[in-house]
Design a protein around this motif. Structure first.
Motif, PDB file in Angstrom:
ATOM      1  N   GLN A 156       0.798  -1.217   0.000  1.00  0.00           N
ATOM      2  CA  GLN A 156       0.000   0.000   0.000  1.00  0.00           C
ATOM      3  C   GLN A 156       0.841   1.282   0.000  1.00  0.00           C
ATOM      4  O   GLN A 156       0.310   2.374  -0.242  1.00  0.00           O
ATOM      5  N   THR A 162      -3.315  -1.269  -3.918  1.00  0.00           N
ATOM      6  CA  THR A 162      -4.512  -2.067  -3.665  1.00  0.00           C
ATOM      7  C   THR A 162      -4.563  -3.222  -4.655  1.00  0.00           C
ATOM      8  O   THR A 162      -3.960  -3.158  -5.736  1.00  0.00           O
ATOM      9  N   THR A 189      -4.933  -3.505   6.321  1.00  0.00           N
ATOM     10  CA  THR A 189      -5.076  -2.127   6.781  1.00  0.00           C
ATOM     11  C   THR A 189      -5.708  -2.106   8.177  1.00  0.00           C
ATOM     12  O   THR A 189      -6.068  -3.147   8.731  1.00  0.00           O
ATOM     13  N   LEU A 190      -5.876  -0.911   8.713  1.00  0.00           N
ATOM     14  CA  LEU A 190      -6.568  -0.766   9.992  1.00  0.00           C
ATOM     15  C   LEU A 190      -7.971  -1.354   9.919  1.00  0.00           C
ATOM     16  O   LEU A 190      -8.461  -1.947  10.876  1.00  0.00           O
ATOM     17  N   ASP A 191      -8.620  -1.219   8.773  1.00  0.00           N
ATOM     18  CA  ASP A 191      -9.986  -1.719   8.624  1.00  0.00           C
ATOM     19  C   ASP A 191     -10.062  -3.240   8.565  1.00  0.00           C
ATOM     20  O   ASP A 191     -11.136  -3.814   8.807  1.00  0.00           O
ATOM     21  N   THR A 192      -8.949  -3.900   8.228  1.00  0.00           N
ATOM     22  CA  THR A 192      -8.993  -5.360   8.036  1.00  0.00           C
ATOM     23  C   THR A 192      -8.090  -6.136   8.979  1.00  0.00           C
ATOM     24  O   THR A 192      -8.110  -7.366   8.952  1.00  0.00           O
ATOM     25  N   ASP A 195      -9.803  -8.759  10.866  1.00  0.00           N
ATOM     26  CA  ASP A 195     -10.554  -9.726  10.060  1.00  0.00           C
ATOM     27  C   ASP A 195      -9.745 -10.026   8.801  1.00  0.00           C
ATOM     28  O   ASP A 195     -10.157  -9.709   7.683  1.00  0.00           O
ATOM     29  N   THR A 196      -8.592 -10.653   8.991  1.00  0.00           N
ATOM     30  CA  THR A 196      -7.750 -10.954   7.837  1.00  0.00           C
ATOM     31  C   THR A 196      -8.389 -12.009   6.943  1.00  0.00           C
ATOM     32  O   THR A 196      -8.074 -12.081   5.755  1.00  0.00           O
ATOM     33  N   ALA A 199     -10.284 -10.108   4.365  1.00  0.00           N
ATOM     34  CA  ALA A 199      -9.337  -9.416   3.484  1.00  0.00           C
ATOM     35  C   ALA A 199      -8.714 -10.387   2.489  1.00  0.00           C
ATOM     36  O   ALA A 199      -8.661 -10.111   1.283  1.00  0.00           O
TER      37      ALA A 199
END
Length: 287
Positions: A156, A162, A189-192, A195-196, A199
Motif C-alpha cells: 500500500q 490495492t 489495513t486498519l480496517d482489516t 478480520d484478515t 481481506a
C-alpha cells in the motif's frame, strides 16, 4: 502445496551457497528457496556461476522458487533512468533463468530515495501507473525468453497500493509472464487487521489467476498512539494462514508458499506451523 523459505541463513552472494546450506533447507522441511543475491550484479554475473547454483539445488532436490529482481525504480518520470531500470530487470530475468528460477520477485520501486518500499506522494500518480505499465510491457518478452515469471509484489506504500490497482495494471500489461506474487501482509489495513479472513478472500476473489506465488508473512497492530501495523514471523500475529493456504491450494497445488518475516531461529517454528496447518486442512505438501 509447496513450501519455501527466504532470507535467514541464505547468503547475499551466490558464490557462497553451499551443499550444507541446501541440506539445512531440506532438513527444515522446505523444498525451495527465494534468494536475494544482492552482491551479484545481473549485468555482469557470468552464466557459469548461476548454473553452479542451479546444479547445487538440483543435487539436493531443491527448487529456486524466486530470485530477486533487484528492486529498481520502474515508475520514474525520468526516461533515461526508467530505461536503465528496465535493462536491469531484463538482466535479472536472464540471470534467474540461468539459475533455473521459477520467478523473480520485484516491486514497482518508489520515488522515495530512501528505499523501494517507502512512501512518496508521486508513487500514486497516474504518471507512475503509466510508467509502470510501460516498463512491464518492455520486460515481458525477457520473462518469456527466460521462462521466468516476472512476479510483482505489491504494497500500500507503493504504486500497487490495492489489489484493484494491481489487477488493472496486470490486465493492461496483458502478459502471462507478468503476474502477481501475493504477500499476505502487504494489503492489510486498519480496517482489516482484525478480520484478515475477509481481506484474504477479497484479494483472492479479485486477483484470481493473476497470482502465481505467495509470501506467507504475519501482521499485527501495536499499542502505540499512532497507527503502526507490524509485519513479521508467521504465527506471531493475526494472519489467517488456514484461509491463505486454502486459497493458494485452490489456485494450483504446485504454486509455492514462501515463508517471510522470520529469523533463522524461528524457521523450525514456521515449518511446523506450515506443515501442521496443511495437515489439518488435508493439503498434500509436495517436494
Amino acid at each position: 502445496m509447496r513450501f519455501g523459505m527466504s532470507g535467514c541463513f541464505l547468503p547475499d552472494n551466490m558464490d557462497e551457497l553451499t551443499p550444507a546450506m541446501c541440506q539445512r533447507v531440506r532438513e527444515l522441511g522446505f523444498s525451495g528457496i527465494f534468494t536475494r543475491f544482492r552482491k551479484n550484479d545481473p549485468h555482469t554475473t557470468p552464466r557459469h556461476k548461476a548454473e553452479r547454483v542451479r546444479a547445487l539445488l538440483a543435487d539436493h532436490g531443491l527448487r529456486m522458487y524466486q530470485a530477486t529482481g533487484y528492486w529498481q525504480n520502474l515508475i520514474t518520470p525520468d526516461e533515461n533512468r526508467r530505461r536503465e531500470a528496465v535493462r536491469t530487470l531484463q538482466a535479472a530475468l536472464r540471470l534467474a533463468g540461468w539459475m533455473g528460477a521459477r520467478g523473480i520477485d520485484t516491486g514497482p520501486g518508489s520515488m522515495n530515495p530512501a528505499g523501494p518500499w517507502f512512501p512518496h506522494p508521486d508513487n500514486w500518480t497516474s504518471s507512475a501507473r503509466r510508467q509502470l505499465v510501460k516498463s512491464l510491457k518492455e520486460c515481458a518478452p525477457a520473462a518469456e525468453d527466460a521462462g521466468v515469471y516476472l512476479s510483482l509484489e505489491s504494497h500500500q506504500l507503493v504504486t500497487l497500493k490495492t489489489p484493484e490497482i494491481t489487477r488493472e495494471i496486470l490486465d493492461e500489461v496483458g502478459s502471462p509472464w507478468v503476474r502477481c506474487d501475493y504477500d499476505s501482509a502487504n494489503w492489510i489495513t486498519l480496517d482489516t487487521i482484525f478480520d484478515t479472513t475477509a481481506a484474504l478472500n477479497h484479494h483472492f476473489d479479485l486477483l484470481g489467476d493473476h497470482i502465481v506465488s505467495c509470501h506467507a508473512k504475519d501482521i499485527w497492530i501495536e499499542n502505540r498512539l499512532t497507527l503502526h501495523l507490524q509485519d513479521g514471523c508467521p504465527g506471531k500475529g493475526l494472519m489467517d494462514f488456514k484461509t491463505l493456504f486454502r486459497r493458494m491450494e485452490a489456485l494450483n497445488p504446485d504454486y509455492p508458499v514462501i515463508a517471510e518475516g522470520n529469523s533463522t531461529e524461528e524457521l523450525p517454528f514456521v515449518s511446523e506451523l506450515f506443515h501442521n496447518t496443511a495437515r489439518e486442512l488435508g493439503i498434500s505438501v509436495l517436494d
